[in-house]
Design an enzyme around this catalytic site. Structure first.
Site, PDB file in Angstrom:
ATOM      1  N   LYS A 130       0.723  -1.344   0.043  1.00  0.00           N
ATOM      2  CA  LYS A 130       0.057   0.012   0.050  1.00  0.00           C
ATOM      3  C   LYS A 130       0.866   1.140  -0.004  1.00  0.00           C
ATOM      4  O   LYS A 130       2.001   1.062   0.392  1.00  0.00           O
ATOM      5  CB  LYS A 130      -0.900  -0.196   1.277  1.00  0.00           C
TER       6      LYS A 130
HETATM    7  C1  LIG Z   1      -5.444  -4.094   1.243  1.00  0.00           C
HETATM    8  C2  LIG Z   1      -6.835  -4.114   1.276  1.00  0.00           C
HETATM    9  C3  LIG Z   1      -7.700  -4.499   2.403  1.00  0.00           C
HETATM   10  C4  LIG Z   1      -7.057  -5.051   3.655  1.00  0.00           C
HETATM   11  O1  LIG Z   1      -5.999  -4.554   4.223  1.00  0.00           O
HETATM   12  P1  LIG Z   1      -4.961  -5.624   4.688  1.00  0.00           P
HETATM   13  O2  LIG Z   1      -4.312  -4.464   5.446  1.00  0.00           O
HETATM   14  O3  LIG Z   1      -4.202  -6.418   3.749  1.00  0.00           O
HETATM   15  O4  LIG Z   1      -5.469  -6.483   5.795  1.00  0.00           O
HETATM   16  C5  LIG Z   1      -9.045  -4.128   2.438  1.00  0.00           C
HETATM   17  N1  LIG Z   1      -9.546  -3.701   1.490  1.00  0.00           N
HETATM   18  C6  LIG Z   1      -9.047  -2.968   0.204  1.00  0.00           C
HETATM   19  C7  LIG Z   1      -9.595  -2.573  -0.904  1.00  0.00           C
HETATM   20  C8  LIG Z   1      -7.502  -3.327   0.253  1.00  0.00           C
HETATM   21  O5  LIG Z   1      -7.095  -2.991  -0.951  1.00  0.00           O
END
Ligand SMILES: *Cc1c(COP(=O)(O)O)cnc(C)c1O
Length: 453
Positions: A235
């Site tokens: 991210k």
């Molecule tokens: C990455 C993501 C999540 C989950 O986040 P994590 O930190 O990996 O648990 C939820 N929704 C979306 C749209 C994502 O891209």
């Protein structure tokens, strides 16, 4: 002290060694310009020289700031949030950054969603409206609450949930709407928020891909009842794993705190034990919070670079027949560009299938992905919704009814046409964008031969 110095030296040596091992060929190679601006050279897949051999920017990006942050926590001896100040400091900083009154850090984005759905009182027998074009965590959070995810089709032009189709999916069981700001762009909140208000259904924004994204000048995640973020390694803001919930509602954030702290309130998390409802341990560590504060010093500049490069790239790709960059709604005043997304039409590429187009781009030195498969059709959903527990809650005929309601033909089409470039590809110089477009033009110029080969 001696230990610390030698550890730093050791880390420096390891890093330099790793970089040298990973990069010698790339560093030595002269920049390759294989084709003219019209992509006339032979595609790399057919034996020609690739458009580029240099890697796109590496991720994560870290320097002495992260090292100092980690040492600060290490030396403090306070590694968990109960003892330290780092998580609290991060929560204040992230609330300030988004303009929300309150922020709770969580173990990850998945638990931010799960915790928020708990705080919204979503439970067994409830329905939650979700898009099919999202990471599976959005839907898993709903399932883990024993609730039924109801899929609303995608707006194929924007890759976001089709806001105009949400209201028809609302029933007396609908407990929440979870729009996702997919790729860092924004779902159409000008339609979703007033409609949720009118129907009395709270909106939880999944902003896990949309750090610093904005809707009409306000940060996404702060416009609905609450917003969820992810700091997972891929991210745009990254601590390996991590997440956060933002909201303006103090009661909501306290419910979240208690749930994420094994049902113990802030007041009781010291030495006495009393519990409220169910819960788990979804706390962020002090290490992660310290890393996040260091990463936040670069976030805005990185985000601006992505935006500038993306705008330039869109200008180039729009000139290539058969490539259609994802449109943004007018309210999306800032796109976080976790993904650069466009649609691919094989008809403009001599019928070259998307999989082959992606292979050809990769061979040119431009790694691109086809993105999500239709989530509403995944087999695990049938398995889950026909499981003993779900049958008890929703009845024997519920799955057939659910399947009928969850058809998303536009999304099926999008999943077949989409192409993604990852956020790190937007962090380099503008010439990288020129090369991405050049690779696409080159593949197009030779599409007929590539389709036969
Ligand atoms: C990455 C993501 C999540 C989950 O986040 P994590 O930190 O990996 O648990 C939820 N929704 C979306 C749209 C994502 O891209």
């Amino acid at each position: 002290m001696t230990n610390r110095v030698s550890r730093r030296k050791f880390l420096g040596t390891v890093a330099a060694g790793a970089a040298a091992a990973a990069r010698p060929a790339r560093m030595d190679a002269a920049p390759t310009v294989a084709t003219g601006p019209n992509g006339t050279g032979l595609p790399a897949l057919l034996g020609g020289p690739p458009v580029r051999t240099a890697p796109f920017p590496a991720w994560p990006i870290a320097d002495g700031r992260e090292e100092q942050a980690l040492e600060r926590v290490l030396d403090s001896g306070k590694w968990g949030r109960g003892l330290g100040e780092e998580v609290k400091r991060f929560e204040r900083a992230y609330a300030a950054l988004t303009g929300a009154r309150h922020c709770l850090a969580t173990a990850n984005g998945s638990t931010a969603l799960l915790t928020s759905l708990y705080a919204l009182d979503v439970g067994a027998g409830d329905e939650v409206i979700v898009p099919p074009y999202t990471f599976v965590a959005t839907v898993n959070a709903v399932l883990l609450r024993g609730a039924l995810p109801i899929f609303v089709d995608t707006d194929i032009e924007t890759f976001q949930i089709d806001a105009r189709k949400i209201e028809a999916a609302i029933t007396e069981r609908t407990r929440a709407i979870v729009p996702v700001h997919l790729g860092g762009s924004a779902a159409d909140l000008d339609v979703i928020l007033p409609m949720g208000q009118r129907r009395g259904v709270p909106v939880l924004e999944d902003a896990c891909q949309a750090h610093l994204g904005e809707w009409n000048g306000r940060k996404v995640g702060t416009l609905g009842k609450a917003g969820c973020f992810s700091f997972q390694a891929s991210k745009n803001l990254n601590s390996g794993e991590g997440g956060a919930i933002v909201t303006d509602d103090p009661a909501f954030i306290e419910a979240c705190y208690t749930f994420h702290n094994n049902s113990r309130t802030r007041a009781t998390s010291g030495d006495n034990f009393s519990y409220r409802g169910p819960g788990g341990n979804f706390r962020l560590t002090e290490f992660q919070a310290a890393i996040l504060q260091a990463q936040m010093t670069r976030l805005d500049a990185q985000s601006r670079t992505r935006e500038t490069n993306a705008a330039y790239l869109s200008g180039l790709l729009k000139e290539i027949p058969g490539l259609t960059p994802a449109r943004m709604y007018a309210g999306c005043t800032r796109n976080a560009y976790h993904l650069y997304m466009f649609r691919y039409d094989p008809a403009a590429f001599a019928g070259l299938p998307r999989s082959r187009f992606l292979e050809a781009l990769k061979a040119e030195g431009v790694p691109a992905a086809g993105g999500y498969a239709p989530l509403n059709k995944e087999a695990f959903l049938e398995d889950t919704l026909t499981s003993r527990g779900f049958r008890r809650i929703y009845g024997e005929g519920a799955f057939a009814d659910w399947r009928e309601r969850s058809r998303c033909p536009q999304n099926d089409r999008l999943c077949a046409e989409a192409v993604w470039l990852g956020q790190t590809m937007l962090l380099g110089p503008r010439s990288d964008m020129d090369q991405i477009a050049e690779a696409a033009r080159k593949v197009q110029a030779h599409a007929a031969r590539l389709a036969q080969a």
